[in-house]
Write an enzyme that holds these catalytic residues in place. Structure first.
Site, PDB file in Angstrom:
ATOM      1  N   GLU A 192       0.795  -1.229   0.000  1.00  0.00           N
ATOM      2  CA  GLU A 192       0.000   0.000   0.000  1.00  0.00           C
ATOM      3  C   GLU A 192       0.831   1.286   0.000  1.00  0.00           C
ATOM      4  O   GLU A 192       0.704   2.111   0.914  1.00  0.00           O
ATOM      5  CB  GLU A 192      -0.939   0.013   1.210  1.00  0.00           C
ATOM      6  CG  GLU A 192      -1.932  -1.117   1.231  1.00  0.00           C
ATOM      7  CD  GLU A 192      -2.833  -1.077   2.468  1.00  0.00           C
ATOM      8  OE1 GLU A 192      -2.573  -0.262   3.371  1.00  0.00           O
ATOM      9  OE2 GLU A 192      -3.799  -1.856   2.523  1.00  0.00           O
ATOM     10  N   GLU A 405      -5.659  -8.634   0.585  1.00  0.00           N
ATOM     11  CA  GLU A 405      -6.349  -8.382   1.852  1.00  0.00           C
ATOM     12  C   GLU A 405      -7.815  -8.095   1.580  1.00  0.00           C
ATOM     13  O   GLU A 405      -8.147  -7.296   0.712  1.00  0.00           O
ATOM     14  CB  GLU A 405      -5.767  -7.176   2.608  1.00  0.00           C
ATOM     15  CG  GLU A 405      -4.458  -7.412   3.295  1.00  0.00           C
ATOM     16  CD  GLU A 405      -4.027  -6.199   4.120  1.00  0.00           C
ATOM     17  OE1 GLU A 405      -4.900  -5.380   4.502  1.00  0.00           O
ATOM     18  OE2 GLU A 405      -2.819  -6.059   4.365  1.00  0.00           O
TER      19      GLU A 405
END
EC number: 3.2.1.21
Length: 513
Positions: A192, A405
């Site tokens: 991220e 995720e």
């Protein structure tokens, strides 16, 4: 101005998942391709604990949390104690019928000084985990960096703000490829970069906690919110490209592995059908998703970012553009929810990332306009995951996609987590729909396997398939309903749930409302 920016930022980073998603299973594991993998994930700092054991040096997150900056002054000094309990967790993974497990490596545990000497006890810990996974037929996916940087590199040259990190990250990755690559064929360089840079260098909400007035959520002593998020991502992209080149030239042929990156995503719906809201929705994806992915596929940042951010956005040299272009074997995406987006006029004067994107976020179409209090909950939207997958496929061609995720967070850590079961059922079902529509999705990972320390909320939110009692120093695990459902699904059947257990879950849910 500062209050409005804070509200917008909190809307982006603090939307915590609550509420049930109505869903019927309607499919089995057998409906998915044989080479599609189902797994679960944790990360080093959030899971391991053992913060000062066996040669590990402090990470930026150790320093950050020890300064009391998390809710309840919580730290991950022990966390889920995965450093000592990984063997027990391996048994749980087998019991859960996991096909894959995604873990991250602690750079501070492997190379305590950030560069140079390798810590043999750190290597042994990860070798033991990897060997245990391989022995039990569980595919290993490794994240090289998931927000925890050796503090020594922060102290020496401000970490990701310096181009000096490129060589150190490459050397660290080289050690990991060399030591683990004979058993690991799936690599993710950085987790991220988009959200990590905003939280770390714009709002100051994540380690190392840098920001500048009037933009920070917390009071920062150092930082520049206007430029540092863009510098950090730029260096992360260059570091990713350098490590990918190393892997392809030195290791990929022998290991036949693949390497990619993970980007945080959410699906954005326009609040209205007005031209400005439709443009805002596109701008949202340009600033959030394409900020990371477009350079790695096409070699440069989105034009709208260059237009709005101007000279504050670093530029790639011709050589750098060639290096980053095509440096993905797959796209990794983290995805939890969808948002409604509408246009916000571009402010004048000094701006940060949140002001640059010039967008308001809402959890639902009926939410009131952003005000002094940001929304703190949002309902699941499995359709958003399908739309995001198809959107990435349309934008970037047939690159494989791994959903690294996806999960359901709750402040209620009950083991009777029927809401989480419904959430997982509906989101996994949306992936099957995307596959049937031609999407090239290769895997799905539930966040998280056990409860861990969460980067935004500490221990205030539980995501785990297995409950961890953080009040007990032995950190015992207890299977939640979701763990039993996931295990049954992976056995190609729907779990038989005791009706009294469902009734108890429903009663607890009503009590929380």
């Amino acid at each position: 101005m500062a209050a409005a920016i804070a509200v917008v930022y909190l809307s982006l980073l603090l939307l915590l998942l609550h509420g049930a998603a109505p869903a019927v299973l309607g499919y089995t594991r057998g409906d998915f391709p044989e080479d599609f993998v189902f797994g679960s994930a944790t990360s080093s700092y959030q899971y391991e604990g053992g913060f000062d054991e066996d040669g590990r040096s402090p990470s930026n997150w150790d320093i950050f949390t020890h300064q009391g900056k998390m809710p309840g002054r919580s730290t991950a000094d022990v966390a889920a104690d995965g450093y000592h309990k990984y063997k027990d967790d391996l048994k749980l993974m087998v019991d859960t019928n996991l096909e894959a497990y995604r873990l991250s490596i602690s750079w501070s545990r492997i190379i305590p000084n950030g560069r140079g000497d390798v810590n043999p006890k750190g290597l042994q810990y990860y070798n033991d985990i990897i060997d245990g996974l391989v022995k039990n037929g569980i595919q290993v996916h490794i994240m090289l960096y998931q927000l925890d940087l050796p503090q020594v590199l922060e102290d020496e040259y401000d970490g990701w703000l310096s181009p000096r990190i490129l060589e150190d990250f490459k050397a660290y990755a080289d050690v990991c490829f060399k030591e683990f690559g004979d058993r690991v064929a799936h690599w993710i360089t950085i987790d991220e970069p988009n959200v990590a840079s905003i939280g770390s260098y714009d709002s100051g909400q994540l380690a190392p906690g840098r920001c500048s007035d009037p933009f920070g959520i917390r009071k920062c002593t150092v930082g520049n919110s206007s430029v540092e998020p863009y510098i950090a991502v730029h260096n992360m992209l260059l570091a990713h490209a350098s490590v990918t080149k190393l892997y392809r030239e030195k290791y990929q042929v022998a290991g036949k592995g693949i390497i990619g990156i993970s980007v945080y995503t959410f699906w954005a719906y326009p609040l209205t059908n007005s031209t400005v809201d439709l443009e805002a929705t596109k701008r949202c994806q340009d600033f959030i998703v394409h900020w990371v992915l477009r350079p790695l596929v096409f070699g440069d940042y989105p034009q709208v970012m260059k237009n709005i951010v101007g000279s504050r956005l670093p530029s790639f040299t011709k050589a750098q553009s060639e290096d980053v272009k095509g440096s993905l074997d797959f796209i990794g995406m983290n995805h939890y929810y969808s948002l409604y987006v509408n246009d916000r006029p571009l402010g004048k004067g000094t701006r940060d990332f949140v002001a640059d994107i010039s967008i308001y976020y809402r959890g639902s179409k009926t939410d009131p306009p952003p005000g002094k209090a940001a929304p703190t909950s949002i309902g699941p939207d499995p359709q958003g995951l399908r739309l995001m997958v198809q959107y990435l496929q349309e934008t970037y061609g047939n690159l494989p996609i791994y959903i690294l995720e996806n999960g359901y967070g709750s402040s209620n850590d009950t083991v009777h987590d029927n809401d989480r079961v419904d959430y997982l059922k509906s989101y996994i079902g949306s992936i099957l729909t995307a596959l049937r529509n031609g999407a090239n999705v290769k895997g799905y990972f539930v966040w998280s396997f056990v409860d861990v320390f969460e980067y935004l909320t500490g221990y205030g939110q539980s995501y785990g398939l297995y409950r961890v009692d953080f009040a007990d120093e032995s950190r015992p695990r207890q299977a939640r309903l979701s763990a039993r459902w996931y295990s049954g699904f992976l056995k190609n059947r729907e779990m038989d749930v005791d009706q009294s257990e469902l009734a108890m879950a429903a009663a607890e849910s009503r009590a929380q409302q």
